[in-house]
Design a protein around this motif. Structure first.
Motif, PDB file in Angstrom:
ATOM      1  N   GLU A  39       0.792  -1.213   0.000  1.00 50.16           N
ATOM      2  CA  GLU A  39       0.000   0.000   0.000  1.00 50.16           C
ATOM      3  C   GLU A  39       0.834   1.277   0.000  1.00 50.16           C
ATOM      4  N   THR A  40       1.996   1.230   0.669  1.00 46.01           N
ATOM      5  CA  THR A  40       2.787   2.460   0.827  1.00 46.01           C
ATOM      6  C   THR A  40       4.089   2.472   0.038  1.00 46.01           C
ATOM      7  N   GLY A  41       4.584   1.325  -0.318  1.00 46.02           N
ATOM      8  CA  GLY A  41       5.881   1.270  -0.981  1.00 46.02           C
ATOM      9  C   GLY A  41       7.021   1.195   0.023  1.00 46.02           C
ATOM     10  N   LEU A  42       8.188   1.611  -0.381  1.00 45.51           N
ATOM     11  CA  LEU A  42       9.399   1.509   0.429  1.00 45.51           C
ATOM     12  C   LEU A  42       9.322   2.411   1.655  1.00 45.51           C
ATOM     13  N   LEU A  43       9.612   1.849   2.828  1.00 47.87           N
ATOM     14  CA  LEU A  43       9.603   2.605   4.077  1.00 47.87           C
ATOM     15  C   LEU A  43      10.982   2.671   4.727  1.00 47.87           C
ATOM     16  N   LEU A  44      11.677   1.520   4.791  1.00 45.26           N
ATOM     17  CA  LEU A  44      12.969   1.425   5.469  1.00 45.26           C
ATOM     18  C   LEU A  44      13.983   0.767   4.560  1.00 45.26           C
ATOM     19  N   THR A  45      15.221   1.182   4.694  1.00 40.51           N
ATOM     20  CA  THR A  45      16.282   0.528   3.941  1.00 40.51           C
ATOM     21  C   THR A  45      17.536   0.421   4.802  1.00 40.51           C
ATOM     22  N   ALA A  46      18.234  -0.697   4.679  1.00 35.30           N
ATOM     23  CA  ALA A  46      19.484  -0.918   5.407  1.00 35.30           C
ATOM     24  C   ALA A  46      20.596  -1.086   4.389  1.00 35.30           C
ATOM     25  N   ARG A  47      21.454  -0.107   4.311  1.00 28.50           N
ATOM     26  CA  ARG A  47      22.616  -0.157   3.427  1.00 28.50           C
ATOM     27  C   ARG A  47      23.766  -0.848   4.165  1.00 28.50           C
TER      28      ARG A  47
END
Length: 71
Positions: A39-47
């Protein structure tokens, strides 16, 4: 290593630190874990830098997203 592979994105579930290290050694050093919803798409990312500093973290909120940790 796969010389042409620049980025590996994992979007299904968290990756154990040992699995992540092995994949970074064998596939590409740039593995990113990404979390969101349909529903919202990308929220968090860990590089990789976040993964190294906080191996059990699920990442940081992307620009424009405010995240709150609740009990």
């Amino acid at each position: 290593m796969f010389p042409g592979l620049r980025l590996l994105s994992v979007t299904t579930a968290p990756v154990a630190n040992a699995q992540r290290r092995l994949a970074r050694e064998r596939l590409t050093p740039d593995i990113r874990e990404m979390f969101g919803t349909n529903e919202t798409g990308l929220l968090l990312t860990a590089r990789p830098a976040v993964q190294d500093a906080h191996p059990e973290a699920i990442g940081r909120a992307v620009d424009g997203i405010e995240a709150v940790v609740v009990d």
